[in-house]
Motif scaffolding. Sequence first.
Motif, short mmCIF file in Angstrom:
data_model
loop_
_atom_site.label_atom_id
_atom_site.label_comp_id
_atom_site.label_asym_id
_atom_site.label_seq_id
_atom_site.Cartn_x
_atom_site.Cartn_y
_atom_site.Cartn_z
N LEU A 204 -26.38 0.41 17.90
CA LEU A 204 -26.85 1.08 19.12
C LEU A 204 -27.13 2.57 18.91
CD1 LEU A 204 -24.59 -0.76 21.68
CD2 LEU A 204 -27.09 -0.92 21.47
N ARG A 205 -26.23 3.28 18.31
CA ARG A 205 -26.33 4.73 18.03
C ARG A 205 -26.21 5.62 19.27
NH1 ARG A 205 -30.45 5.70 13.13
NH2 ARG A 205 -30.11 3.76 12.02
N ALA A 206 -27.03 5.37 20.28
CA ALA A 206 -27.03 6.24 21.46
C ALA A 206 -27.71 5.52 22.61
CB ALA A 206 -27.79 7.54 21.15
N ALA A 207 -27.34 5.91 23.82
CA ALA A 207 -28.09 5.49 25.01
C ALA A 207 -29.06 6.62 25.32
CB ALA A 207 -27.14 5.25 26.17
N VAL A 208 -30.35 6.32 25.33
CA VAL A 208 -31.39 7.33 25.57
C VAL A 208 -32.21 6.88 26.77
CG1 VAL A 208 -33.40 8.50 24.60
CG2 VAL A 208 -31.48 7.88 23.12
N MET A 209 -32.36 7.78 27.74
CA MET A 209 -33.01 7.40 28.99
C MET A 209 -34.50 7.77 29.03
SD MET A 209 -31.91 8.41 32.88
CE MET A 209 -30.37 7.51 32.77
N MET A 210 -35.31 6.76 29.31
CA MET A 210 -36.72 7.01 29.65
C MET A 210 -36.98 6.24 30.93
SD MET A 210 -38.83 7.17 26.07
CE MET A 210 -40.13 8.23 26.74
N HIS A 211 -38.14 6.44 31.54
CA HIS A 211 -38.43 5.60 32.69
C HIS A 211 -39.89 5.17 32.74
CE1 HIS A 211 -38.61 9.45 35.39
NE2 HIS A 211 -39.73 9.29 34.74
N ILE B 171 -24.95 13.85 27.62
CA ILE B 171 -23.88 13.58 28.58
C ILE B 171 -22.99 12.48 28.00
CG2 ILE B 171 -25.18 14.35 30.62
CD1 ILE B 171 -25.88 11.43 31.22
N THR B 172 -21.96 12.10 28.72
CA THR B 172 -21.10 11.03 28.21
C THR B 172 -21.70 9.68 28.60
OG1 THR B 172 -19.76 10.82 30.20
CG2 THR B 172 -19.06 12.50 28.59
N LEU B 173 -21.24 8.65 27.91
CA LEU B 173 -21.76 7.30 28.22
C LEU B 173 -21.42 6.89 29.65
CD1 LEU B 173 -23.36 4.95 27.03
CD2 LEU B 173 -21.19 4.00 26.20
N ASN B 174 -20.23 7.28 30.12
CA ASN B 174 -19.87 6.97 31.52
C ASN B 174 -20.80 7.66 32.51
OD1 ASN B 174 -17.80 5.13 31.18
ND2 ASN B 174 -16.26 6.74 30.90
N GLN B 175 -21.13 8.92 32.25
CA GLN B 175 -22.07 9.64 33.11
C GLN B 175 -23.45 8.99 33.06
OE1 GLN B 175 -21.54 13.51 31.26
NE2 GLN B 175 -20.31 14.27 32.98
N PHE B 176 -23.82 8.54 31.88
CA PHE B 176 -25.12 7.87 31.68
C PHE B 176 -25.19 6.59 32.51
CE2 PHE B 176 -28.34 5.38 29.56
CZ PHE B 176 -29.24 6.29 29.03
N ILE B 177 -24.13 5.79 32.45
CA ILE B 177 -24.09 4.51 33.19
C ILE B 177 -24.13 4.77 34.70
CG2 ILE B 177 -22.60 2.51 33.70
CD1 ILE B 177 -21.75 2.70 30.66
N THR B 178 -23.43 5.81 35.14
CA THR B 178 -23.46 6.18 36.57
C THR B 178 -24.89 6.50 37.01
OG1 THR B 178 -21.21 7.02 36.42
CG2 THR B 178 -22.52 7.79 38.29
N LEU B 179 -25.61 7.27 36.17
CA LEU B 179 -27.00 7.61 36.48
C LEU B 179 -27.89 6.37 36.55
CD1 LEU B 179 -27.85 10.75 34.32
CD2 LEU B 179 -28.08 10.55 36.80
N GLU B 180 -27.73 5.49 35.58
CA GLU B 180 -28.53 4.26 35.56
C GLU B 180 -28.35 3.46 36.84
OE1 GLU B 180 -28.95 2.55 31.06
OE2 GLU B 180 -27.00 2.39 31.97
N TRP C 106 -29.30 11.79 27.05
CA TRP C 106 -28.76 10.80 26.11
C TRP C 106 -27.25 10.90 26.01
CZ3 TRP C 106 -26.42 11.45 21.16
CH2 TRP C 106 -26.21 12.79 20.82
N ALA C 107 -26.65 9.81 25.55
CA ALA C 107 -25.20 9.77 25.34
C ALA C 107 -24.92 9.05 24.02
CB ALA C 107 -24.52 9.03 26.48
#
Length: 209
Positions: free
Chosen positions: A53-60, A126-135, A41-42
């Motif tokens: 928004l609060r946070a970007a949280v990754m699921m799949h 992680i940071t939001l930029n790192q999160f977007i890169t992963l996405e 998450w970021a």
Amino acid sequence: NLPVPQIPKCLQIRTVTKRLLSYAEAKRFSTYRHAGHACVWAPQEGSSSFGELRAAVMMHLRFDGTFGFPGGLVKSGEDIVDGLNREMNEEIGWSLSEHPITWADYYSTQVEHSKHLILHFFIKEITLNQFITLERKCPTVPEYGNEVFGTVRVPLYTMQNMYSGLPAFLNNRFVGTAKQQLLLAMYHVKIMTEAEINDVIYRSNNLKL
Ligand code: GTP
Ligand code: MN
Ligand code: MN
Ligand code: MN
Ligand code: MN
Ligand code: MN
């Protein structure tokens, strides 16, 4: 040195929850296999058109049609965090050199007796930029179209009708205890309060669409 986290009361009684064991306690099931999964998450400021928004949280979305966290089975002889980082690399293009998951990111352990599995759950900021890169890497990873059918962001807001957003998302199917893990992670990193989690579970269970 790996304490069992405190669970908010609403998560003890309101959903199908599994007890959290200490790492040492889980080790007693010596014939069980280990698996590791992680909530990446970021922090994210601001609002979308639909809510805060609060946070970007990754699921799949998994091959079996359920939502879950990236991660997987640890191979025999493989270290748990090594196995987790490897699975994360296969499933989401996780960079071991940039931001490896370590025991500092450990959150909880649960046992799935029916599958003879010990499930370790980690929470990684992680940071939001790192999160977007992963996405963006998601469609290029080895497991895309095989084990993984796409990364999603979890909508964390509740809209004015009191069910669209997170309550509706929680009515999807989740693998194992992933729904509980999501809410526990949000509580642990202070993205949601116990009262907010309580409301979201109530609204989710009383969903009218
Ligand atoms: P293979 O390489 O095909 O074996 O898959 P994998 O190693 O990626 O394993 P997977 O991620 O499917 O995890 C193994 C088992 O852990 C699953 O069969 C589920 O029972 C459980 N599991 C998977 N994802 C989650 C999750 O997000 N949360 C919880 N609590 N359990 C999960
Ligand atoms: Mn539109
Ligand atoms: Mn895998
Ligand atoms: Mn997996
Ligand atoms: Mn695997
Ligand atoms: Mn695999």
